[in-house]
Design a protein around this motif. Structure first.
Motif, PDB file in Angstrom:
ATOM      1  N   UNK A  68       0.801  -1.224   0.000  1.00 26.86           N
ATOM      2  CA  UNK A  68       0.000   0.000   0.000  1.00 26.86           C
ATOM      3  C   UNK A  68       0.835   1.276   0.000  1.00 26.86           C
ATOM      4  N   UNK A  69       2.105   1.169   0.362  1.00 21.62           N
ATOM      5  CA  UNK A  69       2.945   2.371   0.412  1.00 21.62           C
ATOM      6  C   UNK A  69       4.266   2.162  -0.339  1.00 21.62           C
ATOM      7  N   UNK A  70       4.228   1.862  -1.634  1.00 21.31           N
ATOM      8  CA  UNK A  70       5.476   1.592  -2.356  1.00 21.31           C
ATOM      9  C   UNK A  70       6.402   2.801  -2.448  1.00 21.31           C
ATOM     10  N   UNK A  71       5.841   3.990  -2.571  1.00 23.47           N
ATOM     11  CA  UNK A  71       6.685   5.188  -2.692  1.00 23.47           C
ATOM     12  C   UNK A  71       7.436   5.459  -1.382  1.00 23.47           C
ATOM     13  N   UNK A  72       6.755   5.251  -0.272  1.00 25.65           N
ATOM     14  CA  UNK A  72       7.385   5.452   1.031  1.00 25.65           C
ATOM     15  C   UNK A  72       8.513   4.434   1.234  1.00 25.65           C
ATOM     16  N   UNK A  74      10.230   2.947  -1.125  1.00 22.76           N
ATOM     17  CA  UNK A  74      11.310   3.295  -2.049  1.00 22.76           C
ATOM     18  C   UNK A  74      12.131   4.455  -1.504  1.00 22.76           C
ATOM     19  N   UNK A  75      11.466   5.436  -0.908  1.00 26.00           N
ATOM     20  CA  UNK A  75      12.179   6.590  -0.348  1.00 26.00           C
ATOM     21  C   UNK A  75      13.050   6.167   0.828  1.00 26.00           C
ATOM     22  N   UNK A  76      12.577   5.208   1.643  1.00 25.54           N
ATOM     23  CA  UNK A  76      13.386   4.713   2.762  1.00 25.54           C
ATOM     24  C   UNK A  76      14.618   3.958   2.257  1.00 25.54           C
ATOM     25  N   UNK A  77      14.469   3.219   1.173  1.00 22.35           N
ATOM     26  CA  UNK A  77      15.548   2.398   0.637  1.00 22.35           C
ATOM     27  C   UNK A  77      16.645   3.254  -0.003  1.00 22.35           C
ATOM     28  N   UNK A  78      16.225   4.288  -0.748  1.00 22.65           N
ATOM     29  CA  UNK A  78      17.216   5.093  -1.459  1.00 22.65           C
ATOM     30  C   UNK A  78      16.627   6.474  -1.743  1.00 22.65           C
ATOM     31  N   UNK A  79      17.439   7.504  -1.585  1.00 22.15           N
ATOM     32  CA  UNK A  79      16.939   8.848  -1.876  1.00 22.15           C
ATOM     33  C   UNK A  79      16.679   9.011  -3.368  1.00 22.15           C
ATOM     34  N   UNK A  80      17.422   8.281  -4.190  1.00 23.45           N
ATOM     35  CA  UNK A  80      17.229   8.351  -5.637  1.00 23.45           C
ATOM     36  C   UNK A  80      15.849   7.805  -6.000  1.00 23.45           C
ATOM     37  N   UNK A  81      15.487   6.678  -5.372  1.00 27.57           N
ATOM     38  CA  UNK A  81      14.177   6.091  -5.642  1.00 27.57           C
ATOM     39  C   UNK A  81      13.069   7.037  -5.191  1.00 27.57           C
ATOM     40  N   UNK A  82      13.276   7.701  -4.083  1.00 22.15           N
ATOM     41  CA  UNK A  82      12.280   8.666  -3.616  1.00 22.15           C
ATOM     42  C   UNK A  82      12.119   9.818  -4.592  1.00 22.15           C
ATOM     43  N   UNK A  84      12.847   9.685  -7.843  1.00 20.50           N
ATOM     44  CA  UNK A  84      12.271   9.163  -9.085  1.00 20.50           C
ATOM     45  C   UNK A  84      10.791   8.831  -8.958  1.00 20.50           C
ATOM     46  N   UNK A  85      10.326   8.656  -7.723  1.00 13.68           N
ATOM     47  CA  UNK A  85       8.927   8.293  -7.496  1.00 13.68           C
ATOM     48  C   UNK A  85       7.948   9.292  -8.065  1.00 13.68           C
ATOM     49  N   UNK A  91       7.648   2.692 -12.598  1.00 13.76           N
ATOM     50  CA  UNK A  91       8.929   2.007 -12.487  1.00 13.76           C
ATOM     51  C   UNK A  91       9.272   1.746 -11.029  1.00 13.76           C
ATOM     52  N   UNK A  92       9.061   2.729 -10.179  1.00 15.58           N
ATOM     53  CA  UNK A  92       9.379   2.576  -8.757  1.00 15.58           C
ATOM     54  C   UNK A  92       8.507   1.488  -8.142  1.00 15.58           C
ATOM     55  N   UNK A  93       7.213   1.474  -8.469  1.00 21.96           N
ATOM     56  CA  UNK A  93       6.322   0.420  -7.951  1.00 21.96           C
ATOM     57  C   UNK A  93       6.808  -0.958  -8.393  1.00 21.96           C
ATOM     58  N   UNK A  94       7.178  -1.071  -9.657  1.00 23.82           N
ATOM     59  CA  UNK A  94       7.640  -2.366 -10.174  1.00 23.82           C
ATOM     60  C   UNK A  94       8.889  -2.824  -9.422  1.00 23.82           C
ATOM     61  N   UNK A  95       9.820  -1.900  -9.184  1.00 23.73           N
ATOM     62  CA  UNK A  95      11.048  -2.250  -8.459  1.00 23.73           C
ATOM     63  C   UNK A  95      10.752  -2.650  -7.017  1.00 23.73           C
ATOM     64  N   UNK A  96       9.811  -1.949  -6.388  1.00 25.22           N
ATOM     65  CA  UNK A  96       9.438  -2.285  -5.012  1.00 25.22           C
ATOM     66  C   UNK A  96       8.826  -3.681  -4.961  1.00 25.22           C
ATOM     67  N   UNK A  97       7.956  -3.998  -5.911  1.00 25.61           N
ATOM     68  CA  UNK A  97       7.335  -5.327  -5.936  1.00 25.61           C
ATOM     69  C   UNK A  97       8.371  -6.414  -6.236  1.00 25.61           C
ATOM     70  N   UNK A  98       9.329  -6.129  -7.112  1.00 27.36           N
ATOM     71  CA  UNK A  98      10.384  -7.109  -7.377  1.00 27.36           C
ATOM     72  C   UNK A  98      11.199  -7.379  -6.119  1.00 27.36           C
TER      73      UNK A  98
END
Length: 123
Positions: A68-72, A74-82, A84-85, A91-98
């Motif tokens: 339910x919170x893929x962007x959050x 992604x932001x915790x994992x990497x500032x770049x992902x945050x 890019x969100x 793309x960010x959702x797909x990476x989070x699910x992978x």
């Protein structure tokens, strides 16, 4: 010359008859499949998990995970992902699910569970 034309005409008629029979056969198969689809249609409405059980009797149970919170995450994992969100959320959702599928796979393996972990994308 007229014998050659007669042979070509007979071959043409024969080929047309064969194609007509094949068309009729395919039409009957299509008609039967359409009737079967109409019989199944009421069973396929509703809960997707129930539909999965209907289609796959050999696999009676299914566990579904929706993040339910893929962007959050992604932001915790990497500032770049945050960053890019906001630009490429798909793309960010797909990476989070992978990554989540990989984590589930590793965790289950650590507990000795043999499981098939797959991602299903919405159409």
């Amino acid at each position: 010359m007229s014998a050659f034309v007669t042979i070509l005409l007979l071959l043409n008629v024969l080929l047309s008859a064969v194609l007509g029979l094949l068309f009729l056969r395919l039409w009957r198969v299509q008609h039967r499949l359409h009737g079967r689809l109409q019989q199944l249609a009421p069973n396929l409405a509703g809960d997707p998990a129930r539909n999965f059980e209907l289609v796959s009797a050999s696999r009676p149970s299914l566990i579904s995970i929706e993040i339910l919170n893929p962007m959050e995450l992604a932001a915790k994992e990497s500032w770049v992902a945050g960053a890019l969100g906001s630009v490429t959320p798909t793309l960010v959702r797909r990476l989070v699910y992978q990554r989540a599928a990989q984590m589930v796979r590793e965790e289950l393996k650590g507990h000795g569970v043999t499981a098939e972990v797959r991602q299903h994308h919405a159409p």
